[in-house]
Motif scaffolding. Structure first.
Motif, short mmCIF file in Angstrom:
data_model
loop_
_atom_site.label_atom_id
_atom_site.label_comp_id
_atom_site.label_asym_id
_atom_site.label_seq_id
_atom_site.Cartn_x
_atom_site.Cartn_y
_atom_site.Cartn_z
N ALA A 1 0.81 -1.22 0.00
CA ALA A 1 0.00 0.00 0.00
C ALA A 1 0.84 1.27 0.00
O ALA A 1 0.41 2.30 -0.52
CB ALA A 1 -0.94 -0.01 1.20
N GLY A 2 2.04 1.22 0.57
CA GLY A 2 2.91 2.39 0.56
C GLY A 2 3.34 2.75 -0.85
O GLY A 2 3.52 3.93 -1.18
N HIS A 3 3.50 1.74 -1.70
CA HIS A 3 3.88 1.98 -3.09
C HIS A 3 2.71 2.52 -3.91
O HIS A 3 2.86 3.47 -4.67
CB HIS A 3 4.38 0.68 -3.74
N THR A 4 1.55 1.90 -3.75
CA THR A 4 0.40 2.35 -4.55
C THR A 4 -0.02 3.77 -4.17
O THR A 4 -0.51 4.52 -5.02
CB THR A 4 -0.80 1.39 -4.41
N ALA A 5 0.17 4.14 -2.90
CA ALA A 5 -0.16 5.51 -2.49
C ALA A 5 0.71 6.51 -3.24
O ALA A 5 0.24 7.57 -3.66
CB ALA A 5 0.06 5.66 -0.98
N GLU B 1 -0.22 9.21 -6.85
CA GLU B 1 0.08 10.62 -7.05
C GLU B 1 0.68 10.88 -8.43
O GLU B 1 0.42 11.91 -9.04
CB GLU B 1 1.04 11.11 -5.95
N PHE B 2 1.51 9.95 -8.91
CA PHE B 2 2.10 10.10 -10.24
C PHE B 2 1.02 9.99 -11.33
O PHE B 2 1.01 10.77 -12.28
CB PHE B 2 3.16 9.03 -10.49
N VAL B 3 0.13 9.01 -11.17
CA VAL B 3 -0.90 8.75 -12.17
C VAL B 3 -1.84 9.95 -12.33
O VAL B 3 -2.33 10.23 -13.42
CB VAL B 3 -1.70 7.48 -11.83
#
Length: 266
Positions: free
Chosen positions: A240-244, A248-250
């Protein structure tokens, strides 16, 4: 109808239809099902191998199948794609019965239902995460309030998660860690606490944050490189830390639109 009005309508219609269709991206943030204790925060293990959880995982995989991603990306070193391919080729039933890892229980289970030939590894393992140096830098700088805030943040996360796993189902846990509040909390520690660590001329905190950004930026770059023009939908399964962070990039990429997990599982 006025010719000018008619021309305006034709122009608007053509403009709208000329816009490329956005690719849908399902960002599925997860906790580590097997919890090897490698993360900074230490939490208890949730039993995903119970009958109840296995039924939930089947339902989740069926919902993902209905969503229909053309590719599924996972937290596996991109340089070891050959190992992913060999792993994915193993007997599915055996994997599902013996391996509790979220890559198996969610990604493999879903990809097999979709008839995918492979999973795509996008993790980058060349970035640093000097947490011990960060804590040391805080102590050397006499940042007592920051040290206290850091310890309280970690303790709160551990207590909160450990409490939830005694009350929530697997589906509820996954939905909870993919909320706006949870995503914000993941970013907040890096940008409000970690980044301040160290004396004025010691940027150990900022370095840790920059390395975390680098790892996720590299993963995001791989997502874009591996997503082909023919792919209308993709799914990204990461911690979840990565997808968060990737979320933001997406947000700044007009080629993608984020599909919320809650929408897929409804």
């Amino acid at each position: 109808m006025n010719k000018i009005v008619l021309l305006s309508l034709i122009f608007a219609f053509n403009f709208i239809n000329a816009q490329p269709k956005k690719k849908q991206i399902l960002l599925l943030g997860s906790f580590h099902f097997e919890n090897p204790g490698l993360d900074v925060a230490k939490v208890n293990t949730f039993n995903v191998m119970s009958d109840k959880s296995q039924k939930e995982l089947e339902n989740i995989a069926n919902k993902i199948k209905k969503f229909g991603p053309d590719k599924i990306f996972i937290e596996w070193n991109y340089e070891k794609q050959d190992k992913i391919d060999k792993f994915y080729a193993k007997n599915t039933d055996s994997l599902l019965q013996k391996d509790a890892d979220e890559i198996v229980q969610i990604a493999v289970r879903s990809a097999k239902k979709l008839g995918h030939k492979r999973l795509y590894g996008i993790d980058y393992n060349g970035a640093d995460f000097p947490y011990d140096s960060l804590v040391k830098g805080m102590k050397e700088a006499g940042q007592l309030d920051l040290i206290k805030k850091n310890e309280e943040t970690m303790k709160h996360y551990e207590t909160d998660f450990n409490t939830k796993i005694t009350k929530y189902s697997l589906t509820e846990l996954l939905l909870d860690i993919n909320t706006k509040a949870s995503n914000g909390g993941n970013l907040q520690w890096y940008l409000e606490t970690a980044i301040k660590g160290g004396k004025k001329d010691n940027f150990v905190g900022a370095f840790l944050v920059s390395e975390w950004y680098r790892r996720n930026l590299y993963m995001y770059a791989l997502i874009q490189k591996l997503t082909e023009s023919k792919d209308d939908k993709i799914m990204v399964l990461l911690g979840a830390g990565h997808t968060a962070m990737i979320r933001e990039f997406v947000k700044h990429n007009p080629e993608f639109e984020i599909v919320e997990l809650a929408t897929v599982l409804k």
